[in-house]
Design a protein around this motif. Structure first.
Motif, short mmCIF file in Angstrom:
data_model
loop_
_atom_site.label_atom_id
_atom_site.label_comp_id
_atom_site.label_asym_id
_atom_site.label_seq_id
_atom_site.Cartn_x
_atom_site.Cartn_y
_atom_site.Cartn_z
N GLY A 94 -6.23 -2.07 -1.77
CA GLY A 94 -5.48 -1.01 -1.13
C GLY A 94 -4.06 -1.00 -1.65
N TYR A 95 -3.40 0.15 -1.52
CA TYR A 95 -2.05 0.32 -2.06
C TYR A 95 -1.21 1.09 -1.05
CZ TYR A 95 -4.65 -0.90 -6.25
OH TYR A 95 -5.46 -1.54 -7.14
N THR A 96 -0.06 0.58 -0.72
CA THR A 96 0.83 1.29 0.18
C THR A 96 1.87 2.06 -0.62
OG1 THR A 96 2.52 -0.44 0.39
CG2 THR A 96 0.58 -0.62 1.83
N ALA A 97 2.42 3.09 0.02
CA ALA A 97 3.56 3.81 -0.53
C ALA A 97 4.74 3.51 0.37
CB ALA A 97 3.29 5.31 -0.58
N ASN A 98 5.68 2.71 -0.12
CA ASN A 98 6.81 2.25 0.68
C ASN A 98 8.06 3.06 0.39
OD1 ASN A 98 5.04 0.19 1.52
ND2 ASN A 98 5.73 -1.18 -0.12
N GLU A 99 8.85 3.29 1.42
CA GLU A 99 10.02 4.16 1.31
C GLU A 99 11.05 3.66 0.31
OE1 GLU A 99 10.72 6.38 5.48
OE2 GLU A 99 10.83 4.21 5.62
N ASP A 100 11.05 2.36 0.01
CA ASP A 100 12.03 1.84 -0.95
C ASP A 100 11.57 1.97 -2.39
OD1 ASP A 100 10.07 -0.10 -1.21
OD2 ASP A 100 11.39 -1.80 -0.83
N GLY A 101 10.45 2.69 -2.62
CA GLY A 101 9.98 2.90 -3.98
C GLY A 101 9.07 1.80 -4.49
N SER A 102 8.45 1.05 -3.59
CA SER A 102 7.54 -0.01 -4.01
C SER A 102 6.14 0.26 -3.46
CB SER A 102 8.03 -1.37 -3.50
OG SER A 102 7.94 -1.45 -2.09
N THR A 103 5.17 -0.50 -3.96
CA THR A 103 3.82 -0.49 -3.40
C THR A 103 3.41 -1.92 -3.08
OG1 THR A 103 1.50 0.13 -3.75
CG2 THR A 103 2.71 -0.60 -5.70
N THR A 110 -10.12 -8.94 2.80
CA THR A 110 -9.37 -9.89 3.64
C THR A 110 -8.08 -9.32 4.20
OG1 THR A 110 -8.14 -10.79 1.76
CG2 THR A 110 -10.30 -11.78 2.25
N LEU A 111 -7.61 -8.19 3.64
CA LEU A 111 -6.32 -7.58 3.98
C LEU A 111 -5.14 -8.44 3.53
CD1 LEU A 111 -7.04 -6.17 7.57
CD2 LEU A 111 -7.29 -5.02 5.36
#
Length: 349
Positions: A94-103, A110-111
């Motif tokens: 899985g991949y997140t989109a983070n407000e600081d420009g990171s993933t 397992t998360l």
């Protein structure tokens, strides 16, 4: 003669009503409250294989909820600032989109967090293209799409865009992607293999295109237009022609397409409802009905297997001493109250 005509007319009306499709009725199946100070959120994603929901809770990171029991299944470590979490079963990650420009990259089974990778200064959402095997991040602040290669866990280039407000995106399945350009009232077709925009279609009668879903069988795009006269615009993806416009609620951010029921769902946060539109042909659409949710429940995910609809919100206030988002609405909350965040599940009866 008048009486006979009246009876005949009534019979025709009755037959017409009897032939009309039944209105789908949705009820609140469950609500899950999650603690947190001054909650914030953006997108919810549904993972069908494990029946789980991924909630992008911004400063609280990503919370994972079992959709059957309503219990918290876990949280993604080092995902603070997440607007969105994208489960990709084909990659097992899985991949997140983070407000600081990171993933934040994590294992789906397992998360467990694998890495937090810097991509730029800001990203809003993420989408997976099954042909190029790339993860695509929207970075409207810098008018670009950022490409991420899961094989190397690193950025793999960028595609310049004309718009600053890059909203909903949808993969076509041929190595290309559609992206709403909200500040331009257009939708762009992006070739990920050639790494360039190959078409931009204006959307007449559609102001502020935000939510987006795609029906590959009919080659139709479903665009949630959240302007002063909010509509769902149906667009022929081959010609760019708007083939239908149906009124929806105010404050749309989320649009979902259910290929099993041939139904489009739109989440409309200001009106606090979900409007449903049925497709009877590529260019034929009708209002199927609507059900109320809660104020500012503006995004959603849908489970095509069961028809369940998931959305989330919190209790908010307008604080005149703080900056206000007047573009979103005159009295759009600018402060949310502690411990009021809630995940709502609606199910058909």
């Amino acid at each position: 003669m008048r009486l006979k005509f009246g009876i005949a007319a009534m019979g025709m009306i009755g037959a017409s009503l009897a032939a009309a499709p039944a209105t789908p009725v949705y009820h609140l199946q469950s609500e899950v409250r999650l603690k947190g100070a001054a909650p914030g959120w953006d997108y919810v994603a549904f993972e069908a294989a494990r029946n789980r929901l991924f909630l992008g809770r911004r400063k609280d990171g990503v919370t994972v909820v079992d959709a059957a029991s309503g219990r918290v299944a876990g949280a993604i470590a080092n995902s603070a600032g997440a607007n969105f979490a994208l489960p990709v079963p084909a990659l097992g990650r899985g991949y997140t989109a983070n407000e600081d420009g990171s993933t934040t990259v994590f294992a789906l089974d397992t998360l467990a967090t694998i890495a937090r990778v810097k991509l730029g200064e800001a990203v809003d959402a993420a989408f997976f293209d099954p042909v190029t095997k790339l993860i695509v991040f929207t970075d409207g602040d810098h008018r670009r799409l950022i490409l991420f290669d899961p094989a190397t866990n690193a950025a793999a280039g960028a595609i310049a865009m004309a718009a600053e407000e890059l909203e909903g995106s949808a993969a076509v399945g041929d190595g290309s992607l559609w992206v709403n350009e909200r500040d331009k009232d257009r939708i762009a077709h992006v070739d990920l293999k050639a790494r360039k925009v190959i078409a931009e279609f204006p959307l007449p009668g559609c102001s502020q295109p935000t939510g987006l879903a795609y029906d590959p069988a009919a080659a139709r795009l479903f665009v949630g237009c959240k302007g002063t006269a909010p509509v769902l615009a149906v667009v022929d993806a081959t010609t760019g022609r708007v083939v239908a416009k149906i009124a929806i609620g105010r404050g749309n951010d989320g649009v979902a397409w259910d290929p099993t029921r041939k139904r489009i769902f739109t989440a409309n946060g200001i009106d606090g409802n979900v409007v449903m539109i049925d497709q009877s042909g590529p260019d034929a659409y009708r209002l199927a009905g609507a059900f109320t949710t809660r104020p500012i429940a503006r995004t959603l995910a849908e489970d095509p297997a069961t028809g369940r609809v998931f959305t989330m919100t919190a209790s908010g206030i307008v604080d005149p001493s703080k900056p206000r988002n007047l573009k979103a609405g005159a009295f759009y909350p600018n402060r949310y109250l502690d411990d009021t965040f809630v995940l709502l599940t609606y199910a058909p009866q």
